[in-house]
Enzyme design. Structure first.
Site, mmCIF file in Angstrom:
data_model
loop_
_atom_site.group_PDB
_atom_site.id
_atom_site.type_symbol
_atom_site.label_atom_id
_atom_site.label_comp_id
_atom_site.label_asym_id
_atom_site.label_seq_id
_atom_site.Cartn_x
_atom_site.Cartn_y
_atom_site.Cartn_z
ATOM 1 N N GLY A 625 57.139 -2.283 20.618
ATOM 2 C CA GLY A 625 56.566 -1.911 21.907
ATOM 3 C C GLY A 625 55.181 -1.339 21.732
ATOM 4 N N GLY A 627 51.737 0.619 24.060
ATOM 5 C CA GLY A 627 51.249 1.188 25.316
ATOM 6 C C GLY A 627 49.861 1.719 25.133
ATOM 7 N N GLY A 630 49.094 3.448 21.738
ATOM 8 C CA GLY A 630 49.199 2.767 20.453
ATOM 9 C C GLY A 630 50.491 1.981 20.397
ATOM 10 N N VAL A 632 54.582 1.175 18.856
ATOM 11 C CA VAL A 632 55.820 1.760 18.356
ATOM 12 C C VAL A 632 56.459 0.755 17.389
ATOM 13 C CG1 VAL A 632 58.059 2.718 18.954
ATOM 14 C CG2 VAL A 632 56.166 2.926 20.547
ATOM 15 N N LYS A 646 56.008 6.128 16.201
ATOM 16 C CA LYS A 646 54.970 5.960 17.190
ATOM 17 C C LYS A 646 53.629 6.252 16.556
ATOM 18 C CE LYS A 646 54.179 7.145 21.775
ATOM 19 N NZ LYS A 646 54.551 8.016 22.837
ATOM 20 N N ASP A 742 57.802 16.332 33.042
ATOM 21 C CA ASP A 742 57.641 14.904 33.326
ATOM 22 C C ASP A 742 58.972 14.164 33.301
ATOM 23 O OD1 ASP A 742 56.047 12.822 34.143
ATOM 24 O OD2 ASP A 742 55.658 12.127 32.102
#
Ligand SMILES: *[C@@H]1O[C@H](CO)[C@@H](O)[C@H](O)[C@H]1NC(C)=O
Ligand SMILES: *[C@@H]1O[C@H](CO)[C@@H](O)[C@H](O)[C@H]1NC(C)=O
Ligand SMILES: *[C@@H]1O[C@H](CO)[C@@H](O)[C@H](O)[C@H]1NC(C)=O
Ligand SMILES: *[C@@H]1O[C@H](CO)[C@@H](O)[C@H](O)[C@H]1NC(C)=O
Ligand SMILES: *[C@@H]1O[C@H](CO)[C@@H](O)[C@H](O)[C@H]1NC(C)=O
Length: 945
Positions: A625, A627, A630, A632, A646, A742
């Site tokens: 993955g 984002g 950076g 994962v 990560k 969050d």
């Protein structure tokens, strides 16, 4: 010896050939795209699965081959790999407005024999434009403008016999404009081309006469802002199809050829800021002329040309500093469409008489610094027309300075763009023409043909653009054009406002940019987006001003101010970078026990080498993955434990101190419902966090069905319980307590038994003793989940998490995003609830996927709990431990055993979404720098719903 070399050469060659042969294979498009992606840093396009033709972002296929790549404005960084040349069926390549796309344009681009359209507007490409571009025989559309290309224009472009659009503007190209000669090609061969856009480069030499001939079909010739010398070739008059000629801001000298008179279709002729000589050209015959600019040249002294009054369609006349003498004939002002007359710095005298005929369009008559003695209409000043006679004899009489036409004309007045209530947006949001606050996409729009655009009358174009966007089904609410440079009616700031949401998502933004990049080819308006390309605004002033009339020196001031601002900003960034470079882990060597890290009981420090090994050198296979921060990677520790690693990319790295603080925070918490940190790596400019691997992805993916997981009613209750327990632990058992800040479905991960694990403490705040009741801090969080009480008061308490948790319950019930199509879920549920009805009358909004099979035992209680959690005032909301108890009761009544439940996973998705793991930064951080800090924002959203 020699033979051996030849043998090796042959081997190498045949190997290359093999590679080529393999690359031509039908199934290789997948590998090529993978390779392209490999040369891009994140964010990368959403390309998942092994078939590019199945829903890969920006990819279109035909017969299982990739024919189109369109990834406009998605923030790509990195370079374009030469492997692109292997996509042998590619017809369209559009990577426009990805400023971070740098490096050279690979020569392999020449292998794309079927390419029709190459659009790389507004990227960061450097180096030469490869000669191989001339191999793209089918090419119709070539847009390389607004990059950093250097070197000459490749003569081979002349071979592109089907080319209709050639745009190389706004680069650093030098050398002369190539024309054919015996063996070499040149631009004169482009007989189908309609547009030559070469402005804003460093082209030098003369404009070759051979460039133009009667065989050409050009409509636009744009060479402005180069270093061209010599005269305008007579042959230009042969290209009768021309509508636009722009040669301004060069060093052209010599005479203007009479042949221009034959260009009867030209609407815009701009020859200003050159050194043109001889008599002022007689342009009789150019009857379509609307915009004429001959300013700042070295023409011979002449009387005011009478033929001007015969150009019936003239809207703008600019002839500054061209040594005009005599009187201005009154019939000039009878021209029906005339708007702007700019004749300052000449020697025009006598009495100014603007007549009585044209009061409809005329807006500006600037005669500053002339010899005007009198003004016929001085006692009968026409409204809405700005007359400037400053520095003329008429204004030197005593008392004259009181007259409006004699005053120094600076920026006279500014007015708010629209009639919305004042200050109704939060600091960094922008008010749309419809009085809705939001984050528009903004950019600069520069018109190639200024005459298409009546000065300061923006509505028709706004309407046109809006229709264009809406015809593509884009959620565009309104388009607003604001004049950027009062001296040039063709530079505008454009703002495109979203409808039903406060900002555009990535896909829509990309589509909008792509449309803007391509519009010029399809619309009657012909414009380019400016240097930066369309940009999502992040931090501009909420009050947009229109500069109504601005003549005089103060714009220089304005520019200076802007420059000063930019400078200050850069300095700040530099300082920040310098701070983050110092290494707070300097004394953190785990091998030295004396200065170890007492707080880090569990987290282990890994070396870069180790991580490299665990991830098989960050192999593609382990890329699970990515984002904004950076990538994962999945990794396997020597113990066999699978971890998620990560790796922050350069831009998203945080300061070393923050990184350390985050690790300390994460190391303190241990709970079955919290994702646990295994370790970290801080070495060689790398920042990596190593987490336990949570195999079933995010709750969000489960709810959207993306991960193929079915969430029954009881599973949903169980997920809610897990998340509630994790939060209760943070609030009530962590020491000091931690507020998550969050909570959202992206941040709840599911393990193989559907146990919820709360992740992403990137924004978490621990409560220190001296701030027991609340923490006053910058508002951070995610739109839709954000506690309005916190938002208004900026006081953070545990109850803010409770609010977000309430929204999460509503999401579990409805599987809807908190804000969807402008509707806020809390409001929707609140207004729909009817307690007299079965399931509170919420049938229509319950996620249909829950109802399959099971009865919704305890549904009403669950809804009640959610509504308690989203009470407006924090004090009215339950504590997380109460929430836990409530849900436990519900589950008991459903008949579930809470401790020993085990559900086996039917599908195991091993894909991590970008947000599924505790992060340094959010996927979409809405701190109050980018989000606004008052409650108005939420009220606005409510208005829309
Ligand atoms: C150019 O366009 C024409 C008509 O659209 C097409 O037949 C031809 O194959 C194209 N390519 C070249 C190299 O002429
Ligand atoms: C000039 O413009 C008119 C109308 O647009 C068009 O019909 C005509 O063909 C043009 N003339 C030339 C020489 O292209
Ligand atoms: C304009 O074109 C005609 C032929 O198309 C030519 O005879 C004439 O000389 C040209 N006029 C000028 C001023 O070049
Ligand atoms: C400009 O050109 C036209 C036609 O070519 C001619 O009739 C007229 O006299 C000229 N005017 C001047 C001032 O030279
Ligand atoms: C002048 O403008 C009108 C209206 O825009 C148009 O119909 C006409 O063709 C134009 N005249 C010339 C000579 O271009």
């Amino acid at each position: 010896m020699g033979e051996r070399i030849i043998l090796i050469l042959l081997l190498v060659l045949s190997f290359n050939f093999l590679l080529l042969a393999v690359a031509q294979d039908v199934n290789s498009d997948f590998a090529v795209l993978k390779s392209l992606r490999g040369s891009w840093l994140s964010p990368t396009p959403n390309w998942e699965g092994s078939d590019p033709c199945k829903d890969w972002e920006g990819i279109k296929c035909k017969n299982s081959r990739v024919i189109s790549i369109s990834l406009s404005d998605i923030g790509l960084t990195g370079h374009l790999s030469g492997d692109i040349g292997s996509l042998s069926e590619l017809e369209i390549l559009d990577l426009s407005y990805n400023r971070g796309l740098t490096g050279s344009l690979p020569q392999e681009i020449g292998n794309l024999k079927k390419l029709l359209k190459l659009v790389l507007v507004g990227c960061g490409f450097t180096g030469r434009i490869p000669d191989e571009i001339g191999f793209l025989e089918q090419l119709v559309f070539l847009s390389l403008n607004s990059n950093n290309f250097v070197g000459p224009i490749p003569p081979s472009i002349g071979n592109l016999s089907n080319l209709t659009w050639l745009d190389l503007a706004d680069n650093q190209l030098d050398g002369s404009i190539p024309v054919s000669s015996g063996t070499t090609s040149g631009l004169d061969m482009l007989q189908k081309t309609l547009h030559f856009h070469l402005g804003k480069n460093r082209l030098s030499g003369e404009i070759p006469p051979k460039l133009f001939s009667s065989k050409m079909t050009l409509i636009h010739v744009i060479f402005y802002s180069n270093k061209l010398v010599g005269s305008i070739p007579e042959t230009l008059g042969l290209v009768k199809s021309l509508t636009l000629v722009r040669f301004e801001n060069n060093s052209l000298n010599g005479y203007v050829p009479q042949t221009l008179s034959n260009l009867t279709n030209v609407t815009d002729l701009l020859l200003s800021n050159n050194k043109l000589q001889g008599a002022l050209p007689n342009l009789t015959g150019m009857n379509s002329l609307k915009y004429l600019d001959l300013s700042n040249n070295s023409f011979d002294k002449s009387d005011f040309p009478l033929w001007l009054s015969n150009l019936k369609n003239l809207t703008t006349l600019q002839m500054e500093s061209v040594d005009l003498n005599g009187n201005i004939p009154v019939n000039l002002f009878s021209l029906a469409y005339l708007q702007n007359v700019v004749l300052n710095n000449n020697n025009l005298g006598g009495t100014l008489d603007i007549g009585t005929n044209n009061r409809k369009h005329l807006k500006l008559v600037n005669l500053k610094s002339n010899s005007i003695q009198d003004f016929e209409q001085q006692n009968d000043l026409p409204e809405n027309i700005t007359i400037i006679l400053e520095s003329n004899p008429i204004c030197t009489e005593t008392g004259a300075m009181e007259r409006s036409y004699c005053k120094k004309h600076n920026i006279l007045d500014t007015e708010p763009q629209n009639k919305c209530p004042p200050d109704s947006c939060s600091r960094d949001q922008i008010l749309s023409p419809k009085c809705i606050c939001g984050y528009p996409i903004t950019g600069t729009l520069t018109f190639r043909a200024p005459s298409y655009f009546e000065w300061r009358d923006t509505t028709s174009l706004e309407k046109h653009l809006l229709q264009e966007f809406q015809s593509h089904d884009l959620p565009v609410d309104s388009v607003s054009l604001i004049i950027s440079d009062p001296f040039h009616s063709f530079v505008y700031t454009i703002q495109i406002f979203p409808r039903g949401q406060d900002r555009f998502d990535r896909q829509d933004k990309s589509t909008i940019s792509s449309i803007l990049g391509n519009l010029s080819a399809t619309s009657p308006y012909d414009f380019i987006t400016g240097n930066q390309g369309p940009k999502e605004s992040t931090n501009s002033s909420s009050k947009v001003l229109i500069i109504r009339v601005a003549v005089g020196g103060s714009s220089v001031m304005l520019v200076l101010l802007v420059l000063a601002g930019v400078y200050a900003f850069c300095q700040k960034r530099r300082a920040e970078r310098a701070i983050s470079r110092s290494n707070p882990f300097g004394n953190w060597d785990p091998n030295k026990s004396n200065c170890g890290t007492p707080q880090l009981k569990a987290a282990r420090q890994f070396s870069f080498k180790e991580i490299k090994k665990y991830t098989n050198n960050f192999s593609q296979d382990n890329d699970i993955g990515s984002g904004g921060y950076g990538k994962v990677y999945r990794g396997t520790l020597p113990s066999g434990q699978v971890v998620a690693i990560k790796r922050a990319q350069r831009e998203s790295k945080q300061g070393g101190l923050e990184f350390k603080a985050e690790i300390e925070l994460l190391s303190r918490v241990h709970h079955k419902n919290l994702v646990s940190l295994v370790g970290f790596c801080f070495e060689r400019e790398e920042q990596m966090l190593v987490y336990e691997f949570v195999p079933n992805g995010t709750l969000k993916d489960a709810l959207t069905g993306e991960s193929g997981i079915v969430l029954s009613w009881s599973r949903r209750l169980k997920v809610a319980l897990g998340a509630a327990r994790g939060l209760a632990y943070l609030h009530e058992h962590a020491d000091p307590p931690i507020i998550h800040r969050d909570i959202k479905s992206n941040n709840i991960l599911l393990n193989e038994n559907y146990t919820a694990k709360v992740s992403d403490f990137g924004l978490s705040k621990s409560i220190l003793d001296d701030e027991k009741d609340y923490v006053s801090t910058q508002v951070k969080g995610t739109m839709g989940y954000l506690d309005p009480d916190y938002y208004t008061s900026q006081k953070l308490t545990e109850k803010s998490d409770v609010y977000s948790f309430g929204v999460l319950i509503l999401e579990l019930i409805t599987a809807r995003k908190p804000i969807e199509r402008g509707k806020y879920i809390v409001k929707v549920v609140r207004s729909t609830i009817d307690k007299t009805k079965d399931l509170y009358g919420l049938h229509k909004i319950i996620d249909p996927a829950i109802c399959s099979g099971s009865t919704l035992e305890g549904f009403e209680k669950f809804v009640d709990l959610a509504m308690e959690c989203v009470e407006d005032s924090g004090a009215d909301r339950p504590a997380m431990s109460d929430v836990v108890k409530e849900i436990e009761d519900m589950l008991q009544s459903v008949g579930m055993h809470l401790t020993s439940e085990s559900v086996t996973s039917t599908t195991s998705s091993h894909r991590y979404q970008e947000v599924s793991i505790v992060s340094f930064h959010l996927d979409q951080p809405y701190s109050n720098e980018s989000f606004g800090s008052s409650a108005e924002h939420i009220q606005k959203l409510n208005l829309v719903s």
